[in-house]
Write a protein that holds these residues in place. Structure first.
Motif, PDB file in Angstrom:
ATOM      1  N   LEU A  34       0.875  -1.277  -0.089  1.00 37.76           N
ATOM      2  CA  LEU A  34      -0.079   0.091  -0.094  1.00 37.76           C
ATOM      3  C   LEU A  34       0.720   1.244  -0.048  1.00 37.76           C
ATOM      4  O   LEU A  34       0.507   2.254  -0.357  1.00 37.76           O
ATOM      5  N   GLY A  35       2.206   1.298   0.401  1.00 35.67           N
ATOM      6  CA  GLY A  35       3.021   2.147   0.554  1.00 35.67           C
ATOM      7  C   GLY A  35       2.724   3.155   1.627  1.00 35.67           C
ATOM      8  O   GLY A  35       2.709   4.494   1.405  1.00 35.67           O
ATOM      9  N   VAL A  36       2.528   2.425   2.882  1.00 38.56           N
ATOM     10  CA  VAL A  36       2.169   3.088   4.178  1.00 38.56           C
ATOM     11  C   VAL A  36       2.958   2.470   5.195  1.00 38.56           C
ATOM     12  O   VAL A  36       3.757   1.570   4.858  1.00 38.56           O
ATOM     13  N   PRO A  37       3.329   3.546   6.242  1.00 37.61           N
ATOM     14  CA  PRO A  37       4.180   2.913   7.165  1.00 37.61           C
ATOM     15  C   PRO A  37       3.763   1.906   8.061  1.00 37.61           C
ATOM     16  O   PRO A  37       4.946   0.998   8.525  1.00 37.61           O
ATOM     17  N   ASP A  38       2.516   1.689   8.315  1.00 39.97           N
ATOM     18  CA  ASP A  38       2.240   0.329   9.061  1.00 39.97           C
ATOM     19  C   ASP A  38       0.673  -0.181   8.553  1.00 39.97           C
ATOM     20  O   ASP A  38      -0.087   0.326   7.979  1.00 39.97           O
ATOM     21  N   MET A  39       0.684  -1.621   9.257  1.00 40.50           N
ATOM     22  CA  MET A  39      -0.627  -2.220   9.042  1.00 40.50           C
ATOM     23  C   MET A  39      -0.651  -3.059  10.300  1.00 40.50           C
ATOM     24  O   MET A  39       0.160  -3.561  10.747  1.00 40.50           O
ATOM     25  N   VAL A  40      -1.833  -3.104  10.836  1.00 42.98           N
ATOM     26  CA  VAL A  40      -2.243  -3.702  12.304  1.00 42.98           C
ATOM     27  C   VAL A  40      -3.144  -5.044  11.934  1.00 42.98           C
ATOM     28  O   VAL A  40      -4.166  -4.807  11.511  1.00 42.98           O
ATOM     29  N   ALA A  41      -2.586  -6.316  11.987  1.00 40.86           N
ATOM     30  CA  ALA A  41      -3.159  -7.198  11.706  1.00 40.86           C
ATOM     31  C   ALA A  41      -4.296  -7.787  12.855  1.00 40.86           C
ATOM     32  O   ALA A  41      -3.644  -7.783  13.708  1.00 40.86           O
ATOM     33  N   GLY A 100      -7.389  -6.250   8.586  1.00 40.72           N
ATOM     34  CA  GLY A 100      -6.224  -5.507   8.890  1.00 40.72           C
ATOM     35  C   GLY A 100      -6.601  -4.040   9.215  1.00 40.72           C
ATOM     36  O   GLY A 100      -7.508  -3.814   8.618  1.00 40.72           O
ATOM     37  N   ILE A 101      -5.862  -3.196   9.920  1.00 41.98           N
ATOM     38  CA  ILE A 101      -6.345  -1.870  10.065  1.00 41.98           C
ATOM     39  C   ILE A 101      -5.079  -1.056   9.514  1.00 41.98           C
ATOM     40  O   ILE A 101      -3.818  -1.171   9.879  1.00 41.98           O
ATOM     41  N   ILE A 102      -5.057   0.054   8.953  1.00 39.61           N
ATOM     42  CA  ILE A 102      -4.066   1.237   8.505  1.00 39.61           C
ATOM     43  C   ILE A 102      -4.295   2.407   9.403  1.00 39.61           C
ATOM     44  O   ILE A 102      -5.287   3.077   9.437  1.00 39.61           O
ATOM     45  N   PRO A 103      -3.381   2.456  10.393  1.00 40.87           N
ATOM     46  CA  PRO A 103      -3.665   3.686  11.575  1.00 40.87           C
ATOM     47  C   PRO A 103      -3.054   4.887  10.588  1.00 40.87           C
ATOM     48  O   PRO A 103      -2.564   4.863   9.719  1.00 40.87           O
ATOM     49  N   ASP A 155       0.410   1.853  17.813  1.00 38.78           N
ATOM     50  CA  ASP A 155       0.626   1.229  19.034  1.00 38.78           C
ATOM     51  C   ASP A 155      -0.566   1.046  20.066  1.00 38.78           C
ATOM     52  O   ASP A 155      -0.739  -0.043  20.624  1.00 38.78           O
ATOM     53  N   ALA A 156      -1.621   2.006  19.785  1.00 40.19           N
ATOM     54  CA  ALA A 156      -2.777   1.660  20.674  1.00 40.19           C
ATOM     55  C   ALA A 156      -3.503   0.662  20.076  1.00 40.19           C
ATOM     56  O   ALA A 156      -4.238  -0.167  20.895  1.00 40.19           O
ATOM     57  N   LEU A 157      -3.483   0.630  18.647  1.00 42.49           N
ATOM     58  CA  LEU A 157      -4.219  -0.599  18.369  1.00 42.49           C
ATOM     59  C   LEU A 157      -3.709  -1.990  18.624  1.00 42.49           C
ATOM     60  O   LEU A 157      -4.406  -3.122  18.713  1.00 42.49           O
ATOM     61  N   ARG A 158      -2.186  -1.901  18.605  1.00 48.82           N
ATOM     62  CA  ARG A 158      -1.682  -3.333  19.229  1.00 48.82           C
ATOM     63  C   ARG A 158      -2.038  -3.586  20.408  1.00 48.82           C
ATOM     64  O   ARG A 158      -1.974  -4.821  20.922  1.00 48.82           O
ATOM     65  N   GLY A 159      -2.042  -2.642  21.286  1.00 48.17           N
ATOM     66  CA  GLY A 159      -2.427  -2.975  22.708  1.00 48.17           C
ATOM     67  C   GLY A 159      -4.059  -3.363  22.704  1.00 48.17           C
ATOM     68  O   GLY A 159      -4.372  -4.112  23.219  1.00 48.17           O
ATOM     69  N   LEU A 160      -4.958  -2.678  21.832  1.00 51.28           N
ATOM     70  CA  LEU A 160      -6.237  -3.045  21.911  1.00 51.28           C
ATOM     71  C   LEU A 160      -6.357  -4.574  21.210  1.00 51.28           C
ATOM     72  O   LEU A 160      -7.382  -5.105  21.901  1.00 51.28           O
ATOM     73  N   ARG A 161      -5.676  -4.940  20.580  1.00 49.18           N
ATOM     74  CA  ARG A 161      -5.850  -6.199  19.932  1.00 49.18           C
ATOM     75  C   ARG A 161      -5.459  -7.584  20.635  1.00 49.18           C
ATOM     76  O   ARG A 161      -5.523  -8.822  20.516  1.00 49.18           O
TER      77      ARG A 161
END
Length: 381
Positions: A51-58, A198-201, A208-214
């Protein structure tokens, strides 16, 4: 004379695998990585690079992605989330799971997506987020509303379950600045992990918040936790991690995604060409130039009868989706939506999956033509 039914046409949708997925799962099993481990991180990096983005949270599913994204955006009890009624019920359940309530709005009947004026009219002091649904894979452009939403502290959380690989103009869905984007990697999605999301923050802090929430509010990674005698639960969280087995499938799928995207575009174009002579049928527009389509949806006269006729002939017609504001569980938030209600009476999904051939499409159309009311089939009575 109708052709003999081809194989695999009977299903409305089905997973499309390339072959190496089984070996990838076996490798994960042999490595003993059944849960959330290194392959998940590899998959996150691979999707972010695509996607060309810095991060994705699976995460564990597309529904979990929506719920966690809404929580990360600060959605909670007393808040409203603007959402089209024309979507899968998962979108609504994700809102309710945060303690917020849905505010249903109309759709454009030609695209089944929301538009700026509908959103603007629905905003209230309680609005915390907008949940545009990228129906069929088509991007929704709310850029003209950006300044208004930002000034009111309203987040845009894109339900892009259908839209992996699609574009908004020249920008891939998920790469638009200022948006929280949620993908589904479920069994029949454009890119599947078997199950997952997946979530694109929007920024590193949100990632970081999403990784804690999951991960039940635990901020340390699996590797960090293995190297110490304790861990820290820093806030509320859910058990919503993706497994390495699912990530292994996703990595193979991503390597071959261009093939799937081309097949889906060609299939939709074949349908569009062959549906044109059927004057009683209107194809929902996905903007095929910019979209990797998830489905093929039409408005048909006498939908329920036509639906039953197709099913009786082995054609896997579907309805995606009954309007949510008419569902028993969501009656508290019912409001009149005449466009959605009228559209919902005529919507029907035709079989659509990358294993289908042009001959399969011809067969589906031949059965549909014979199932239509005579006066609406090719203009003849």
């Amino acid at each position: 004379m109708m052709n003999t039914a081809p194989t695999e046409v009977t299903r409305n949708a089905r997973p499309f695998l390339h072959g190496p997925e089984a070996a990838a799962i076996n490798d994960a099993l042999q490595a003993g990585q059944y849960g959330h481990s290194s392959r998940v991180e590899e998959f996150e990096h691979a999707v972010a690079d695509y996607l060309g983005v810095p991060d994705m949270v699976a995460v564990a599913s597309g529904t979990a992605a929506l719920q966690l994204a809404l929580l990360a955006a600060g959605t909670g009890p007393g808040d409203e989330v603007i959402v089209p009624s024309q979507t899968f019920c998962a979108s609504v359940h994700a809102i309710l799971a945060t303690g917020a309530r849905p505010r249903f709005i109309e759709i454009n009947p030609h695209t089944l997506c929301i538009e700026e004026d509908q959103v603007r009219a629905a905003i209230t002091p309680a609005t915390r987020a907008i949940l545009p649904v990228l129906y069929g894979g088509r991007a929704v452009d709310l850029s003209a509303l950006h300044d208004t939403l930002e000034s009111q502290g309203i987040s845009v959380v894109q339900d892009a379950a259908h839209a992996f690989g699609s574009r908004s103009g020249t920008t891939l869905v998920g790469a638009q600045p200022g948006l929280l984007t949620c993908f589904s990697f479920g069994p029949i999605k454009n890119l599947t992990c078997g199950q997952g999301g997946g979530i694109i923050p929007r920024n590193a802090a949100e990632a970081d918040a999403l990784r804690g929430l999951r991960s039940l509010g635990i901020t340390q990674s699996q590797q960090e936790r293995a190297a110490t005698t304790t861990y820290s639960v820093d806030g509320f969280g859910l058990r919503a991690t993706m497994s390495d087995l699912n990530a292994a499938v996703g990595l193979v799928q991503l390597q071959h995604f261009a093939t799937v995207a081309a097949k889906r575009k060609a299939l939709w174009t074949s349908y569009a060409t062959r549906l044109k002579p059927l004057t009683g049928v209107a194809l929902v527009d996905v903007d095929i130039e910019h979209t990797v389509p998830f489905n093929c949806v039409v408005h048909v006269p006498d939908r329920d009868r036509v639906f039953k006729e197709l099913r009786s002939r082995g054609i896997g017609a579907g309805v995606h989706y009954p309007p949510n504001h008419t569902q028993p569980a969501f009656q508290t938030w019912h409001r009149p939506l005449p466009v959605t209600e009228e559209s919902g009476r005529h919507l029907m999904s035709l079989p659509f999956h990358p294993a289908m051939s042009d001959d399969d499409v011809r067969y589906v159309i031949s059965v549909l033509e014979h199932a239509l009311p005579q006066e609406d089939a090719c203009g003849e009575s």
